[in-house]
Design a protein around this motif. Structure first.
Motif, PDB file in Angstrom:
ATOM      1  N   GLU A 177      -2.614 -22.269   8.402  1.00  0.00           N
ATOM      2  CA  GLU A 177      -3.249 -20.986   8.166  1.00  0.00           C
ATOM      3  C   GLU A 177      -2.207 -19.910   7.896  1.00  0.00           C
ATOM      4  OE1 GLU A 177      -6.164 -19.794  10.967  1.00  0.00           O
ATOM      5  OE2 GLU A 177      -7.203 -21.723  10.958  1.00  0.00           O
ATOM      6  N   GLN A 178      -2.562 -18.977   7.041  1.00  0.00           N
ATOM      7  CA  GLN A 178      -1.674 -17.879   6.657  1.00  0.00           C
ATOM      8  C   GLN A 178      -2.548 -16.686   6.301  1.00  0.00           C
ATOM      9  OE1 GLN A 178      -0.402 -20.168   2.945  1.00  0.00           O
ATOM     10  NE2 GLN A 178      -0.373 -18.039   2.163  1.00  0.00           N
ATOM     11  N   PRO A 179      -1.957 -15.506   6.091  1.00  0.00           N
ATOM     12  CA  PRO A 179      -2.774 -14.356   5.707  1.00  0.00           C
ATOM     13  C   PRO A 179      -3.611 -14.660   4.471  1.00  0.00           C
ATOM     14  CG  PRO A 179      -0.582 -13.641   6.320  1.00  0.00           C
ATOM     15  CD  PRO A 179      -0.541 -15.142   6.304  1.00  0.00           C
ATOM     16  N   GLY A 180      -4.900 -14.443   4.569  1.00  0.00           N
ATOM     17  CA  GLY A 180      -5.811 -14.712   3.462  1.00  0.00           C
ATOM     18  C   GLY A 180      -6.554 -16.014   3.582  1.00  0.00           C
ATOM     19  N   SER A 181      -6.033 -16.982   4.341  1.00  0.00           N
ATOM     20  CA  SER A 181      -6.683 -18.294   4.403  1.00  0.00           C
ATOM     21  C   SER A 181      -8.032 -18.238   5.116  1.00  0.00           C
ATOM     22  CB  SER A 181      -5.767 -19.311   5.081  1.00  0.00           C
ATOM     23  OG  SER A 181      -5.477 -18.949   6.413  1.00  0.00           O
ATOM     24  N   ALA A 182      -8.176 -17.357   6.100  1.00  0.00           N
ATOM     25  CA  ALA A 182      -9.451 -17.258   6.813  1.00  0.00           C
ATOM     26  C   ALA A 182     -10.569 -16.840   5.864  1.00  0.00           C
ATOM     27  CB  ALA A 182      -9.332 -16.270   7.974  1.00  0.00           C
ATOM     28  N   GLU A 183     -10.266 -15.925   4.949  1.00  0.00           N
ATOM     29  CA  GLU A 183     -11.274 -15.490   3.987  1.00  0.00           C
ATOM     30  C   GLU A 183     -11.657 -16.623   3.045  1.00  0.00           C
ATOM     31  OE1 GLU A 183     -11.620 -12.390   0.238  1.00  0.00           O
ATOM     32  OE2 GLU A 183     -10.392 -11.821   1.964  1.00  0.00           O
ATOM     33  N   GLN A 234      -8.744 -14.879 -20.104  1.00  0.00           N
ATOM     34  CA  GLN A 234      -8.131 -15.271 -18.838  1.00  0.00           C
ATOM     35  C   GLN A 234      -7.736 -14.064 -17.988  1.00  0.00           C
ATOM     36  OE1 GLN A 234      -5.221 -18.782 -17.788  1.00  0.00           O
ATOM     37  NE2 GLN A 234      -4.046 -17.135 -18.741  1.00  0.00           N
ATOM     38  N   GLN A 235      -7.264 -13.010 -18.614  1.00  0.00           N
ATOM     39  CA  GLN A 235      -6.788 -11.850 -17.861  1.00  0.00           C
ATOM     40  C   GLN A 235      -7.921 -11.072 -17.192  1.00  0.00           C
ATOM     41  OE1 GLN A 235      -3.507 -11.309 -17.333  1.00  0.00           O
ATOM     42  NE2 GLN A 235      -3.294 -13.242 -18.433  1.00  0.00           N
ATOM     43  N   ARG A 236      -9.160 -11.344 -17.563  1.00  0.00           N
ATOM     44  CA  ARG A 236     -10.285 -10.612 -16.987  1.00  0.00           C
ATOM     45  C   ARG A 236     -10.947 -11.373 -15.839  1.00  0.00           C
ATOM     46  NH1 ARG A 236     -13.810  -7.731 -21.680  1.00  0.00           N
ATOM     47  NH2 ARG A 236     -14.303  -6.384 -19.903  1.00  0.00           N
ATOM     48  N   LEU A 237     -10.426 -12.517 -15.476  1.00  0.00           N
ATOM     49  CA  LEU A 237     -11.022 -13.274 -14.380  1.00  0.00           C
ATOM     50  C   LEU A 237     -10.864 -12.504 -13.071  1.00  0.00           C
ATOM     51  CD1 LEU A 237      -9.660 -16.859 -15.143  1.00  0.00           C
ATOM     52  CD2 LEU A 237     -11.844 -15.854 -15.857  1.00  0.00           C
ATOM     53  N   PRO A 238     -11.941 -12.285 -12.327  1.00  0.00           N
ATOM     54  CA  PRO A 238     -11.825 -11.576 -11.046  1.00  0.00           C
ATOM     55  C   PRO A 238     -11.276 -12.504  -9.965  1.00  0.00           C
ATOM     56  CG  PRO A 238     -14.111 -12.149 -11.455  1.00  0.00           C
ATOM     57  CD  PRO A 238     -13.344 -12.566 -12.676  1.00  0.00           C
ATOM     58  N   LEU A 239     -10.170 -12.103  -9.351  1.00  0.00           N
ATOM     59  CA  LEU A 239      -9.503 -12.906  -8.324  1.00  0.00           C
ATOM     60  C   LEU A 239      -9.434 -12.117  -7.029  1.00  0.00           C
ATOM     61  CD1 LEU A 239      -6.503 -14.112 -10.530  1.00  0.00           C
ATOM     62  CD2 LEU A 239      -8.673 -15.317 -10.141  1.00  0.00           C
ATOM     63  N   SER A 240      -9.675 -12.772  -5.917  1.00  0.00           N
ATOM     64  CA  SER A 240      -9.620 -12.080  -4.634  1.00  0.00           C
ATOM     65  C   SER A 240      -8.176 -11.893  -4.182  1.00  0.00           C
ATOM     66  CB  SER A 240     -10.394 -12.873  -3.573  1.00  0.00           C
ATOM     67  OG  SER A 240      -9.705 -14.066  -3.239  1.00  0.00           O
ATOM     68  N   ASP A 241      -7.962 -10.859  -3.373  1.00  0.00           N
ATOM     69  CA  ASP A 241      -6.636 -10.635  -2.800  1.00  0.00           C
ATOM     70  C   ASP A 241      -6.218 -11.826  -1.940  1.00  0.00           C
ATOM     71  OD1 ASP A 241      -6.492  -8.156  -4.012  1.00  0.00           O
ATOM     72  OD2 ASP A 241      -7.190  -7.062  -2.238  1.00  0.00           O
ATOM     73  N   ALA A 242      -7.192 -12.435  -1.260  1.00  0.00           N
ATOM     74  CA  ALA A 242      -6.882 -13.577  -0.395  1.00  0.00           C
ATOM     75  C   ALA A 242      -6.353 -14.747  -1.209  1.00  0.00           C
ATOM     76  CB  ALA A 242      -8.125 -13.988   0.391  1.00  0.00           C
ATOM     77  N   LEU A 243      -7.000 -15.029  -2.342  1.00  0.00           N
ATOM     78  CA  LEU A 243      -6.554 -16.144  -3.182  1.00  0.00           C
ATOM     79  C   LEU A 243      -5.169 -15.868  -3.749  1.00  0.00           C
ATOM     80  CD1 LEU A 243      -7.402 -18.876  -4.442  1.00  0.00           C
ATOM     81  CD2 LEU A 243      -8.211 -17.581  -6.420  1.00  0.00           C
ATOM     82  N   LEU A 244      -4.941 -14.658  -4.202  1.00  0.00           N
ATOM     83  CA  LEU A 244      -3.632 -14.304  -4.760  1.00  0.00           C
ATOM     84  C   LEU A 244      -2.540 -14.389  -3.697  1.00  0.00           C
ATOM     85  CD1 LEU A 244      -4.745 -11.287  -6.955  1.00  0.00           C
ATOM     86  CD2 LEU A 244      -3.797 -13.449  -7.799  1.00  0.00           C
ATOM     87  N   ALA A 245      -2.866 -13.961  -2.466  1.00  0.00           N
ATOM     88  CA  ALA A 245      -1.879 -14.013  -1.387  1.00  0.00           C
ATOM     89  C   ALA A 245      -1.515 -15.438  -1.024  1.00  0.00           C
ATOM     90  CB  ALA A 245      -2.418 -13.279  -0.158  1.00  0.00           C
ATOM     91  N   CYS A 246      -2.499 -16.326  -1.048  1.00  0.00           N
ATOM     92  CA  CYS A 246      -2.250 -17.715  -0.633  1.00  0.00           C
ATOM     93  C   CYS A 246      -1.664 -18.584  -1.744  1.00  0.00           C
ATOM     94  CB  CYS A 246      -3.553 -18.349  -0.148  1.00  0.00           C
ATOM     95  SG  CYS A 246      -4.180 -17.704   1.419  1.00  0.00           S
ATOM     96  N   MET A 247      -2.041 -18.295  -2.990  1.00  0.00           N
ATOM     97  CA  MET A 247      -1.712 -19.213  -4.075  1.00  0.00           C
ATOM     98  C   MET A 247      -0.773 -18.640  -5.134  1.00  0.00           C
ATOM     99  SD  MET A 247      -3.254 -21.909  -3.192  1.00  0.00           S
ATOM    100  CE  MET A 247      -4.447 -22.329  -1.914  1.00  0.00           C
ATOM    101  N   GLY A 248      -0.658 -17.325  -5.207  1.00  0.00           N
ATOM    102  CA  GLY A 248       0.123 -16.730  -6.277  1.00  0.00           C
ATOM    103  C   GLY A 248      -0.722 -16.581  -7.532  1.00  0.00           C
ATOM    104  N   ASP A 249      -0.257 -15.745  -8.454  1.00  0.00           N
ATOM    105  CA  ASP A 249      -1.049 -15.365  -9.615  1.00  0.00           C
ATOM    106  C   ASP A 249      -1.413 -16.543 -10.511  1.00  0.00           C
ATOM    107  OD1 ASP A 249      -2.000 -12.968 -11.354  1.00  0.00           O
ATOM    108  OD2 ASP A 249      -0.865 -14.219 -12.734  1.00  0.00           O
TER     109      ASP A 249
END
Length: 321
Positions: A177-183, A234-249
């Motif tokens: 677990e890491q920041p964002g994984s709970a979401e 592709q640039q318009r895909l909505p991404l959550s902050d949690a996903l970006l924090a855990c996986m990178g852009d």
């Protein structure tokens, strides 16, 4: 514990199995009886979830109960239907009172959130699997379908993408677990069907479905059924902050395109309908457009066609329909 005692103790007594509008007769007879108001049609969908294919074999009962019903009701949301009832066929390797109590609690929690009633089913012994059939009602002629998208329409989604697939390494214990994984885990185990959005889209959207196998794969169904081309930016895909924090852009974008288990709606609508939906506070994100042609075309930052790394999600080694 025998089959009938199990049903009476864990399911027939559940709050979600009690009488409600539209349910004339529920658990306890050879068939359930449902009443659909005049001028409405019955929407029906069946999903089978198998341990090791659609969920981890050691999934906690409560979380599995929530998830199993949510992903089934999501099909009703995709059609613009109002949930009415569901049945459950449950295959168990063994009878574990603690697991069953937890499973029923999770099922009840999601049933309450979705406003749907348990009206029957079956239990048997074997490898863990669940088959749920959901029933909903929709005004005659107003159900959303995959066919109907027209050139000039906008291509939209009802929320952030990739969260379900992004949760998998944490679900499977491959990452700590890491920041964002709970979401991300909350989205995986308890996705909320977009019922309100689906109902608002009746008479507005020209085509719709829910994203279960990945954005590219599922949008391919709309393109085929509507005989059009979908151009996705592709640039318009909505991404959550949690996903970006855990996986990178970059990884987040790939998961949004090819990952599954999002259970948000993808739909097309005339451009002039967008402002009204946004003014209502509906979660509408424009990600592309509909044009004449066929297939799904992914566009990069400069509008050039790019080839995705993969186009469909493998559910523990097997695709779901």
């Amino acid at each position: 514990m025998g089959e009938f005692e199990l049903i009476r103790h864990y399911f027939a007594a559940a709050a979600c199995a009690q009488a409600a509008d539209g349910v004339v007769l529920g658990i306890g007879d050879d068939c359930a009886l449902l009443q659909v108001p005049a001028g409405e049609q019955l929407a029906v969908s069946t999903d089978t979830l198998v341990a090791g294919v659609h969920f981890p074999a050691d999934a906690p009962g409560r979380l599995l109960g929530q998830r199993a019903l949510a992903v089934s009701v999501s099909d009703l949301a995709a059609m613009g239907a109002t949930p009415l009832a569901f049945t459950l066929a449950l295959t168990l390797p063994e009878v574990s009172p603690d697991w069953l109590a937890d499973f029923t609690a999770g099922l009840e929690s999601m049933a309450r959130q979705c406003g749907v009633r348990l009206v029957g089913g079956d239990t048997t012994r074997g490898p863990l699997s669940l088959t749920l059939t959901v029933f909903g009602r929709v005004p005659a002629g107003q159900a959303l379908t995959r066919a109907g998208a027209r050139p000039g329409d906008l291509l939209c989604v009802g929320g952030t993408l990739g969260n379900g697939a992004g949760a998998l390494p944490f679900v499977l214990g491959e990452r700590s677990e890491q920041p964002g994984s709970a979401e991300l885990l909350a989205h995986y185990w308890s996705p909320l069907p977009q019922l309100q959005l689906g109902q608002v889209l009746r008479g507005v959207a020209t085509a719709a479905l829910d994203i279960s196998d990945g954005l590219l794969a599922d949008c391919g169904h709309i393109a085929r059924a509507s005989a059009v081309a979908l151009h996705m930016e592709q640039q318009r895909l909505p991404l959550s902050d949690a996903l970006l924090a855990c996986m990178g852009d970059e990884a987040a974008r790939q998961l949004a395109l090819g990952g599954g288990d999002d259970y948000v709606l993808a739909f097309t609508l005339p451009a002039e309908k967008l402002d009204a939906l946004l003014a209502m506070g509906q979660p509408v994100h424009v990600i592309g457009r509909v044009e004449a042609g066929q297939g799904v075309h992914l566009l990069g930052a400069e509008g050039r066609a790019i080839k995705p790394r993969y186009s469909g999600y493998q559910h523990f080694g097997s695709n779901r329909d």
